[in-house]
Write a protein that holds these residues in place. Structure first.
Motif, PDB file in Angstrom:
ATOM      1  N   GLY A 320       0.818  -1.208   0.000  1.00 29.90           N
ATOM      2  CA  GLY A 320       0.000   0.000   0.000  1.00 29.90           C
ATOM      3  C   GLY A 320       0.852   1.257   0.000  1.00 29.90           C
ATOM      4  N   LEU A 323       2.056   2.043  -3.473  1.00 32.77           N
ATOM      5  CA  LEU A 323       0.980   2.669  -4.256  1.00 32.77           C
ATOM      6  C   LEU A 323       0.795   4.122  -3.844  1.00 32.77           C
ATOM      7  CD1 LEU A 323      -1.563  -0.292  -4.157  1.00 32.77           C
ATOM      8  CD2 LEU A 323      -0.499   0.641  -6.227  1.00 32.77           C
ATOM      9  N   TYR A 324       0.869   4.385  -2.523  1.00 27.65           N
ATOM     10  CA  TYR A 324       0.744   5.755  -2.030  1.00 27.65           C
ATOM     11  C   TYR A 324       1.844   6.633  -2.618  1.00 27.65           C
ATOM     12  CZ  TYR A 324       0.653   9.766   1.101  1.00 27.65           C
ATOM     13  OH  TYR A 324       0.591  11.048   1.588  1.00 27.65           O
ATOM     14  N   VAL A 397      -3.919   0.729  -0.586  1.00 29.41           N
ATOM     15  CA  VAL A 397      -3.431   2.078  -0.312  1.00 29.41           C
ATOM     16  C   VAL A 397      -4.204   2.715   0.835  1.00 29.41           C
ATOM     17  CG1 VAL A 397      -4.913   3.324  -1.967  1.00 29.41           C
ATOM     18  CG2 VAL A 397      -2.643   4.216  -1.409  1.00 29.41           C
TER      19      VAL A 397
END
Length: 425
Positions: A320, A323-324, A397
């Motif tokens: 996540g 992705l952030y 995310v």
């Protein structure tokens, strides 16, 4: 003889002229006429303001439709209601209504023929409105251009389509009565309470409802919006949207611009700010802020159980985080600090850590946009990621954001994202 005839004719013409030439009415009559006209104009102007505060257009205008001509669909637990035309059209609107008819609808929850109205129309809150304000709103609506628009009928589920059952509902859930000021409170506080409890009908969204569509639990304690995949957070819980620990000026700023360094109004609340709250007078905005700040704090709302930081969870949060970094960091910062006046901070963000992640999911899917207001005419916004990220990626995310930089919240699943994407409750 000729001279006598001429004199007679002239006298007759003078007499006729006295009938034809307008004669100014007495000064007292002119003054009374002007005063009456001024009073009507003032009442209509006040009614226009009150209609904005009550956001009447928000419900009584369908998307792309004529203002106040109705046609907007409201999905509820008992069926779908279509809002009526409230322009002064004689056939399809309220052109044949009187002040008494309008007052009966707001105060008693009854139609022009005396039959009880369904509480999709929030007369449970509007009953607190004064007769003077009701008359002003009616005067404004009657001044609008009549629009002939016959809207489709409501689609109410059985057995709720049996209108006599409304009497039973009213006996249990409807308490009629104009707002009664509290003597121990200031005029400003009472004005704010009147606006929040009555005209603003905040309770209609920010309170949970039972299967019969009636408010239940703590007033303004938060609830799922009827027919909408959004959650209206509690205004009495410091874990959600209580402003008890905010300075008054910050509350005013959020109400009237939709943006403060502490929070941003998005989703349905952004529409309320844009259509209604931004038009508050400075006195009314302050009164509402004073009242909202004073609301007693309720028991802490659970944010759910944060996951134990096992190796498996750590791997999920790491994915996540990647992705952030790719999609979110440029605006919200490497530490979730955001950018004041532009992008909200995610660190310590109560909206992000609500027990239900539904609002955050919706914002990622559809984009997050603050309202366009006079005080914030060019708001920054977040683009939608519905076509960029699949369900599992959004879940990853958001799980990361809910557990980074000191945040602690439950993990989000792909199933939850899928339900929001499909509009499921």
């Amino acid at each position: 003889m000729k001279r006598a005839i001429i004199v007679t004719v002239i006298a007759g013409l003078i007499g006729l002229a006295m009938f034809l030439i307008p004669v100014d009415p007495p000064p007292e009559a002119k003054e009374q006429s002007m005063t009456k006209t001024d009073n009507i104009v003032q009442r209509q102007a006040r009614g226009a303001y009150l209609a904005q505060v009550g956001n009447c257009m928000g419900c009584h205008t369908m998307q792309g439709g004529q203002p106040y001509a109705g046609g907007h669909s409201l999905a509820t637990s008992i069926g779908t209601f279509v809002t009526p035309n409230i322009t002064p059209d004689q056939e399809t609107g309220i052109g044949r209504w009187s002040e008494d008819d309008f007052w009966r609808a707001l105060h008693d929850g009854k139609g022009r023929n005396g039959s009880p109205l369904y509480p999709a129309f929030p007369y449970t809150e509007y009953t607190k409105i004064t007769r003077e304000d009701s008359n002003a709103i009616f005067a404004y609506l009657q001044s609008l251009p009549p629009i002939q628009q016959r809207n489709p009928p409501n689609r109410i589920n059985f057995p709720f389509n049996l209108r006599p059952l409304i009497y039973v509902w009213r006996a249990f859930y409807f308490e009629q009565g104009i707002y009664q000021p509290q003597a121990a409170k200031s005029d400003e506080w009472n004005r704010g309470a009147y606006l929040v409890q009555g005209l603003g009908h905040c309770n209609a969204c920010h309170t949970a409802r039972n299967p019969f569509g009636a408010s239940q639990g703590n007033i303004l304690g938060g609830g799922q919006l009827m027919g909408s995949n959004w959650y209206a957070p509690s205004l009495t819980s410091l874990q959600e949207a209580s402003t008890a620990d905010w300075p008054i000026e910050d509350i005013i700023e959020l109400l009237t611009t939709g943006l403060s360094y502490r929070a941003v109004a998005t989703g349905p609340m952004a529409d309320v700010v844009s259509q209604s709250l931004q038009h508050l007078t400075s006195d009314d905005a302050r009164a509402m802020a004073v009242y909202l700040k004073s609301l007693p704090e309720t028991d802490p709302h659970s944010r759910g159980v944060a996951p134990p930081l096992t190796e498996e969870v750590d791997k999920l949060l790491q994915r996540g985080g990647e992705l952030y970094e790719t999609h979110c960091q440029d605006c919200h910062g490497n530490l979730g600090q955001g950018a004041p006046g532009a992008y909200p901070a995610l660190t310590g963000n109560r909206g992000i850590m609500l027990a239900s992640p539904i609002n955050a999911i919706r914002s990622i899917l559809n984009g997050g946009y603050a309202p366009v207001t006079i005080g914030n005419p060019r708001p920054y916004g977040m683009p939608p990621f519905a076509q960029v990220l699949h369900d599992e990626e959004i879940a990853l995310v958001l799980s990361y954001i809910r557990n980074a930089w000191g945040n602690r919240g439950t993990l989000v699943s792909a199933v939850q994202v899928d339900r929001s994407r499909k509009g499921a409750q």
